[in-house]
Design an enzyme around this catalytic site. Structure first.
Site, short mmCIF file in Angstrom:
data_model
loop_
_atom_site.label_atom_id
_atom_site.label_comp_id
_atom_site.label_asym_id
_atom_site.label_seq_id
_atom_site.Cartn_x
_atom_site.Cartn_y
_atom_site.Cartn_z
N CYS A 1 92.16 -92.17 18.80
CA CYS A 1 92.39 -90.71 18.91
C CYS A 1 93.65 -90.50 19.74
O CYS A 1 94.48 -91.41 19.82
CB CYS A 1 91.15 -90.01 19.49
SG CYS A 1 90.75 -90.43 21.19
N ASN B 1 92.14 -91.08 24.10
CA ASN B 1 91.15 -92.14 24.33
C ASN B 1 90.19 -91.78 25.47
O ASN B 1 89.73 -92.64 26.22
CB ASN B 1 91.83 -93.49 24.59
CG ASN B 1 90.90 -94.71 24.51
OD1 ASN B 1 91.13 -95.72 25.15
ND2 ASN B 1 89.85 -94.63 23.74
N CYS C 1 87.97 -88.74 24.76
CA CYS C 1 86.92 -87.91 24.15
C CYS C 1 86.37 -88.54 22.87
O CYS C 1 85.28 -89.13 22.85
CB CYS C 1 87.43 -86.50 23.85
SG CYS C 1 87.96 -85.58 25.32
N SER D 1 87.56 -91.09 20.57
CA SER D 1 87.48 -92.53 20.24
C SER D 1 86.56 -93.33 21.17
O SER D 1 85.88 -94.24 20.68
CB SER D 1 88.87 -93.16 20.13
OG SER D 1 89.57 -93.14 21.33
N ASP E 1 89.45 -81.92 17.82
CA ASP E 1 89.65 -82.33 19.21
C ASP E 1 88.86 -81.39 20.13
O ASP E 1 89.17 -80.20 20.20
CB ASP E 1 91.15 -82.27 19.51
CG ASP E 1 91.48 -82.78 20.88
OD1 ASP E 1 90.55 -83.08 21.65
OD2 ASP E 1 92.68 -82.88 21.19
P1 4NP Z 1 90.84 -87.27 22.56
O1 4NP Z 1 90.99 -85.83 23.27
O2 4NP Z 1 92.12 -87.48 21.78
O3 4NP Z 1 89.65 -87.10 21.69
O4 4NP Z 1 90.65 -88.26 23.68
C1 4NP Z 1 92.10 -85.44 24.02
C2 4NP Z 1 92.23 -85.86 25.32
C3 4NP Z 1 93.30 -85.41 26.07
C4 4NP Z 1 94.24 -84.56 25.52
C5 4NP Z 1 94.10 -84.16 24.20
C6 4NP Z 1 93.03 -84.61 23.46
N1 4NP Z 1 95.31 -84.08 26.30
O5 4NP Z 1 96.09 -83.26 25.78
O6 4NP Z 1 95.47 -84.49 27.45
#
Ligand code: 4NP
Length: 159
Positions: A11, A14, A16, A18, A127
């Protein structure tokens, strides 16, 4: 013995989607007595949360479904992952696009969408990072459906 089939969940952060997918697939394989058959890991295309534990909301959501992901730590997708893993499963189409751009020509890894394994016609795990507890729950259910699809394939010996 041949090395086990290997799957990398991918993802953005990493923290949430994945790590949830890594933990859920590992738990579902274990419950089915198939855990030795597949090596599972996860990574992110970004580097904003390197070394961090999963988001507390992702940990709580998974725990509510009996899956402990609290020990996982975020890492970034590395070039070597394209050699080390047989299958790289992407949380959404943006991640899929990014992973395919980064994939070296010499890599034999299959780079696909995670939800193509869920058989529900959905493409993206939305997301949940800027969302609510409900969004984490929704993401979990989509991911779990894909994990069950993968377990079924392993059970059939199709990896
Ligand atoms: P993930 O979610 O890709 O499912 O781990 C996110 C975690 C952090 C961010 C975006 C999505 N961020 O923008 O910091």
């Amino acid at each position: 013995m041949a090395r086990p089939f290997s799957i990398l969940m991918l993802c953005l952060g990493n923290i949430c989607r994945s790590p949830t997918a890594e933990g859920v697939l590992r738990a579902r394989l274990q419950a089915a007595g198939l855990d030795g058959r597949v090596h599972v890991d996860s990574a992110g295309t970004g580097d904003s949360h390197l070394g961090q534990a999963p988001d507390p909301r992702a940990i709580a959501c998974a725990a509510g479904h009996g899956v402990d992901i609290s020990m996982l730590r975020a890492r970034r997708l590395a070039l070597e992952d394209f050699d080390a893993f047989d299958l790289i499963l992407c949380a959404d189409r943006t991640i899929l696009h990014e992973a395919r751009i980064r994939k070296p020509r010499t890599s034999h890894a299959q780079v696909e969408l995670l939800l193509d394994w869920a058989g529900q016609g959905k493409k993206d795990v939305p997301d949940p990072y800027y969302g609510t507890v409900r969004d984490f729950e929704h993401a979990f259910r989509l991911i779990d459906a894909a994990a069950q699809g993968i377990v079924e394939r392993v059970r059939q010996g199709r990896f």
